[in-house]
Design an enzyme around this catalytic site. Structure first.
Site, PDB file in Angstrom:
ATOM      1  N   LEU A  96      12.991  24.299  73.379  1.00  0.00           N
ATOM      2  CA  LEU A  96      14.242  25.030  73.525  1.00  0.00           C
ATOM      3  C   LEU A  96      14.790  25.283  72.125  1.00  0.00           C
ATOM      4  O   LEU A  96      14.596  24.471  71.216  1.00  0.00           O
ATOM      5  CB  LEU A  96      15.274  24.235  74.336  1.00  0.00           C
ATOM      6  CG  LEU A  96      15.029  24.073  75.839  1.00  0.00           C
ATOM      7  CD1 LEU A  96      16.140  23.226  76.459  1.00  0.00           C
ATOM      8  CD2 LEU A  96      14.935  25.427  76.542  1.00  0.00           C
ATOM      9  N   ASP A  97      15.487  26.403  71.953  1.00  0.00           N
ATOM     10  CA  ASP A  97      16.093  26.703  70.665  1.00  0.00           C
ATOM     11  C   ASP A  97      17.055  25.586  70.254  1.00  0.00           C
ATOM     12  O   ASP A  97      17.635  24.898  71.099  1.00  0.00           O
ATOM     13  CB  ASP A  97      16.877  28.019  70.736  1.00  0.00           C
ATOM     14  CG  ASP A  97      15.984  29.238  70.865  1.00  0.00           C
ATOM     15  OD1 ASP A  97      14.771  29.108  70.606  1.00  0.00           O
ATOM     16  OD2 ASP A  97      16.511  30.309  71.222  1.00  0.00           O
ATOM     17  N   LEU A  98      17.253  25.459  68.963  1.00  0.00           N
ATOM     18  CA  LEU A  98      18.195  24.492  68.414  1.00  0.00           C
ATOM     19  C   LEU A  98      19.542  24.543  69.130  1.00  0.00           C
ATOM     20  O   LEU A  98      20.109  23.508  69.507  1.00  0.00           O
ATOM     21  CB  LEU A  98      18.399  24.791  66.917  1.00  0.00           C
ATOM     22  CG  LEU A  98      19.604  24.157  66.221  1.00  0.00           C
ATOM     23  CD1 LEU A  98      19.373  22.658  66.049  1.00  0.00           C
ATOM     24  CD2 LEU A  98      19.872  24.831  64.887  1.00  0.00           C
TER      25      LEU A  98
END
Length: 217
Positions: free
Chosen positions: A62-64
Protein backbone atom coordinates in the site's frame (compact mmCIF):
# COMPACT_ATOMS: atom_id res chain seq x y z
CA UNK A 1 7.04 22.85 -1.93
CA UNK A 2 8.48 21.90 1.46
CA UNK A 3 10.90 19.00 1.61
CA UNK A 4 9.29 15.72 2.59
CA UNK A 5 10.44 14.28 5.89
CA UNK A 6 9.55 10.72 6.75
CA UNK A 7 7.95 10.69 10.19
CA UNK A 8 6.05 7.41 10.61
CA UNK A 9 3.53 6.90 13.42
CA UNK A 10 4.84 5.12 16.51
CA UNK A 11 1.76 2.95 17.05
CA UNK A 12 2.43 -0.82 16.77
CA UNK A 13 0.83 -2.71 13.86
CA UNK A 14 -2.75 -3.82 14.48
CA UNK A 15 -3.07 -7.54 13.73
CA UNK A 16 -6.38 -8.49 12.10
CA UNK A 17 -5.65 -12.20 11.56
CA UNK A 18 -2.74 -14.62 11.92
CA UNK A 19 -2.48 -18.36 11.28
CA UNK A 20 0.12 -20.83 10.03
CA UNK A 21 0.16 -19.36 6.49
CA UNK A 22 -0.96 -15.73 6.45
CA UNK A 23 -0.80 -12.54 8.47
CA UNK A 24 -3.32 -9.73 7.94
CA UNK A 25 -2.74 -6.27 9.41
CA UNK A 26 -4.23 -2.78 9.38
CA UNK A 27 -1.48 -0.49 8.05
CA UNK A 28 -1.53 3.05 9.43
CA UNK A 29 -1.20 6.03 7.12
CA UNK A 30 2.30 7.50 7.02
CA UNK A 31 4.15 4.19 7.37
CA UNK A 32 6.02 2.64 4.44
CA UNK A 33 5.08 -0.93 3.53
CA UNK A 34 8.73 -1.80 2.85
CA UNK A 35 12.01 0.05 3.47
CA UNK A 36 12.67 3.15 1.39
CA UNK A 37 15.99 4.49 0.16
CA UNK A 38 18.30 5.61 2.95
CA UNK A 39 18.68 4.72 6.61
CA UNK A 40 16.07 7.31 7.58
CA UNK A 41 13.43 5.23 5.76
CA UNK A 42 14.31 1.82 7.17
CA UNK A 43 11.35 1.87 9.56
CA UNK A 44 8.41 0.25 7.77
CA UNK A 45 5.52 -2.12 8.30
CA UNK A 46 7.30 -5.33 7.29
CA UNK A 47 10.28 -4.47 9.52
CA UNK A 48 7.98 -3.96 12.49
CA UNK A 49 6.15 -7.20 11.76
CA UNK A 50 9.43 -9.10 11.49
CA UNK A 51 10.02 -8.50 15.21
CA UNK A 52 6.94 -10.64 15.99
CA UNK A 53 6.94 -12.84 12.87
CA UNK A 54 10.55 -13.34 11.68
CA UNK A 55 9.36 -15.43 8.74
CA UNK A 56 7.04 -12.75 7.30
CA UNK A 57 7.12 -12.33 3.49
CA UNK A 58 5.79 -9.53 1.28
CA UNK A 59 2.82 -10.14 -1.02
CA UNK A 60 1.65 -6.65 -2.06
CA UNK A 61 2.01 -3.02 -0.98
CA UNK A 62 0.00 0.00 0.00
CA UNK A 63 1.21 3.54 -0.63
CA UNK A 64 2.88 5.36 2.24
CA UNK A 65 -0.12 7.65 2.71
CA UNK A 66 -2.78 4.92 2.43
CA UNK A 67 -4.11 3.03 5.45
CA UNK A 68 -5.92 -0.28 5.70
CA UNK A 69 -5.86 -4.01 5.08
CA UNK A 70 -2.64 -5.69 3.97
CA UNK A 71 -1.91 -9.43 3.78
CA UNK A 72 1.53 -10.95 4.30
CA UNK A 73 2.68 -14.54 3.82
CA UNK A 74 4.29 -16.61 6.55
CA UNK A 75 5.57 -19.36 4.23
CA UNK A 76 7.05 -19.38 0.70
CA UNK A 77 4.06 -21.48 -0.41
CA UNK A 78 1.61 -18.85 0.84
CA UNK A 79 3.62 -16.10 -0.84
CA UNK A 80 3.47 -17.90 -4.20
CA UNK A 81 -0.26 -18.66 -3.97
CA UNK A 82 -1.25 -15.20 -2.79
CA UNK A 83 1.05 -13.53 -5.31
CA UNK A 84 -0.65 -15.46 -8.10
CA UNK A 85 -4.09 -14.38 -6.85
CA UNK A 86 -3.05 -10.72 -7.03
CA UNK A 87 -1.43 -11.14 -10.46
CA UNK A 88 -4.47 -12.91 -11.87
CA UNK A 89 -6.89 -10.41 -10.28
CA UNK A 90 -8.59 -13.06 -8.17
CA UNK A 91 -8.59 -10.89 -5.06
CA UNK A 92 -11.29 -8.30 -4.40
CA UNK A 93 -10.19 -4.98 -2.94
CA UNK A 94 -12.51 -2.24 -1.69
CA UNK A 95 -11.28 1.20 -0.66
CA UNK A 96 -12.97 4.14 1.04
CA UNK A 97 -12.06 7.66 -0.03
CA UNK A 98 -13.14 11.24 0.40
CA UNK A 99 -13.07 13.30 -2.77
CA UNK A 100 -13.02 17.00 -3.52
CA UNK A 101 -16.30 18.23 -4.95
CA UNK A 102 -19.68 16.69 -5.78
CA UNK A 103 -19.08 13.51 -7.79
CA UNK A 104 -21.86 12.43 -10.13
CA UNK A 105 -23.35 10.08 -11.25
CA UNK A 106 -23.83 7.72 -8.32
CA UNK A 107 -21.63 5.02 -9.83
CA UNK A 108 -19.33 4.44 -12.76
CA UNK A 109 -16.05 3.15 -14.09
CA UNK A 110 -12.80 4.86 -15.01
CA UNK A 111 -10.92 3.10 -17.81
CA UNK A 112 -7.70 5.04 -18.42
CA UNK A 113 -4.25 3.49 -19.06
CA UNK A 114 -1.44 4.58 -16.73
CA UNK A 115 2.33 4.81 -16.82
CA UNK A 116 5.00 6.45 -14.69
CA UNK A 117 5.56 10.15 -15.39
CA UNK A 118 9.36 9.81 -15.60
CA UNK A 119 10.33 13.50 -15.24
CA UNK A 120 8.03 13.76 -12.21
CA UNK A 121 8.51 10.42 -10.45
CA UNK A 122 6.84 8.90 -8.49
CA UNK A 123 3.82 10.51 -10.16
CA UNK A 124 1.88 8.45 -12.69
CA UNK A 125 -0.16 9.78 -15.59
CA UNK A 126 -2.58 8.74 -18.30
CA UNK A 127 -1.01 7.68 -21.59
CA UNK A 128 -3.27 6.19 -24.26
CA UNK A 129 -0.34 5.03 -26.41
CA UNK A 130 1.96 3.17 -24.01
CA UNK A 131 0.07 3.18 -20.70
CA UNK A 132 -0.89 -0.10 -19.03
CA UNK A 133 -4.62 -0.87 -18.82
CA UNK A 134 -6.22 0.36 -15.60
CA UNK A 135 -9.86 0.22 -14.53
CA UNK A 136 -11.54 1.46 -11.35
CA UNK A 137 -15.21 1.15 -10.39
CA UNK A 138 -16.66 3.71 -8.03
CA UNK A 139 -19.86 4.04 -6.02
CA UNK A 140 -20.93 7.18 -4.15
CA UNK A 141 -21.76 6.62 -0.48
CA UNK A 142 -22.88 10.18 0.24
CA UNK A 143 -22.31 13.83 -0.54
CA UNK A 144 -21.21 15.69 2.59
CA UNK A 145 -22.33 19.18 3.60
CA UNK A 146 -18.81 20.55 3.14
CA UNK A 147 -19.03 19.88 -0.60
CA UNK A 148 -16.96 16.69 -0.58
CA UNK A 149 -17.97 13.18 -1.63
CA UNK A 150 -17.43 9.91 0.19
CA UNK A 151 -17.02 6.93 -2.16
CA UNK A 152 -16.15 3.27 -2.33
CA UNK A 153 -13.53 2.43 -4.94
CA UNK A 154 -13.11 -1.03 -6.43
CA UNK A 155 -9.93 -1.35 -8.52
CA UNK A 156 -10.09 -4.03 -11.21
CA UNK A 157 -6.36 -3.65 -11.87
CA UNK A 158 -3.49 -2.81 -9.53
CA UNK A 159 -1.44 -0.03 -11.10
CA UNK A 160 0.67 2.27 -8.97
CA UNK A 161 -1.34 5.28 -7.73
CA UNK A 162 -4.28 4.03 -9.81
CA UNK A 163 -7.09 5.25 -7.56
CA UNK A 164 -5.42 8.59 -6.97
CA UNK A 165 -4.84 9.34 -10.67
CA UNK A 166 -8.25 8.07 -11.75
CA UNK A 167 -10.08 10.27 -9.24
CA UNK A 168 -7.98 13.27 -10.29
CA UNK A 169 -8.89 12.57 -13.92
CA UNK A 170 -12.57 12.68 -12.95
CA UNK A 171 -11.94 16.16 -11.59
CA UNK A 172 -12.38 15.00 -7.99
CA UNK A 173 -8.95 14.35 -6.42
CA UNK A 174 -8.71 12.46 -3.15
CA UNK A 175 -8.52 14.88 -0.25
CA UNK A 176 -5.08 15.38 1.25
CA UNK A 177 -3.25 13.87 -1.72
CA UNK A 178 0.26 15.40 -1.72
CA UNK A 179 0.90 14.40 -5.34
CA UNK A 180 -2.37 14.85 -7.22
CA UNK A 181 -4.47 17.35 -5.26
CA UNK A 182 -3.94 21.09 -5.24
CA UNK A 183 -5.26 24.13 -3.43
CA UNK A 184 -7.83 23.51 -0.68
CA UNK A 185 -8.21 19.84 -1.69
CA UNK A 186 -4.63 19.25 -0.58
CA UNK A 187 -4.93 20.92 2.82
CA UNK A 188 -5.90 17.90 4.89
CA UNK A 189 -3.86 16.10 7.56
CA UNK A 190 -3.59 12.88 5.56
CA UNK A 191 -4.52 11.22 2.28
CA UNK A 192 -8.18 10.29 2.67
CA UNK A 193 -7.79 6.80 1.18
CA UNK A 194 -8.27 3.60 3.17
CA UNK A 195 -8.15 -0.06 2.11
CA UNK A 196 -11.39 -1.11 3.77
CA UNK A 197 -11.56 -4.78 2.80
CA UNK A 198 -9.67 -7.54 1.02
CA UNK A 199 -11.16 -10.83 -0.15
CA UNK A 200 -8.87 -13.73 -1.04
CA UNK A 201 -8.58 -17.52 -0.98
CA UNK A 202 -6.60 -18.99 1.89
CA UNK A 203 -3.43 -20.55 0.43
CA UNK A 204 -3.87 -23.75 2.45
CA UNK A 205 -7.60 -24.46 2.59
CA UNK A 206 -8.65 -22.57 -0.55
CA UNK A 207 -11.51 -21.05 1.43
CA UNK A 208 -12.58 -17.52 0.56
CA UNK A 209 -11.91 -15.11 3.40
CA UNK A 210 -12.70 -11.39 3.72
CA UNK A 211 -10.78 -9.10 6.05
CA UNK A 212 -11.87 -5.59 6.97
CA UNK A 213 -10.40 -2.63 8.84
CA UNK A 214 -12.51 0.29 10.15
CA UNK A 215 -12.03 3.58 8.36
CA UNK A 216 -10.18 6.14 10.50
CA UNK A 217 -11.67 9.22 8.80
Amino acid sequence: MTEFRYSPPADPPRILHADHEILVVDKPAGLLSVPGRGEDRADCLIARLRVLFPEVLLVHRLDLDTSGVMVFALTPHAQRVLGRQFEERQTKKVYLARLWGHLEPKAGRVDLPLIVDWPNRPRQHVNHEIGRPAQTDWRVIRHDLDGTTRVRLMPLTGRSHQLRVHMMELGHPILGDPLYASGPARNFPRLMLHAESLRLRHPDSGKHMTFTAPCPF
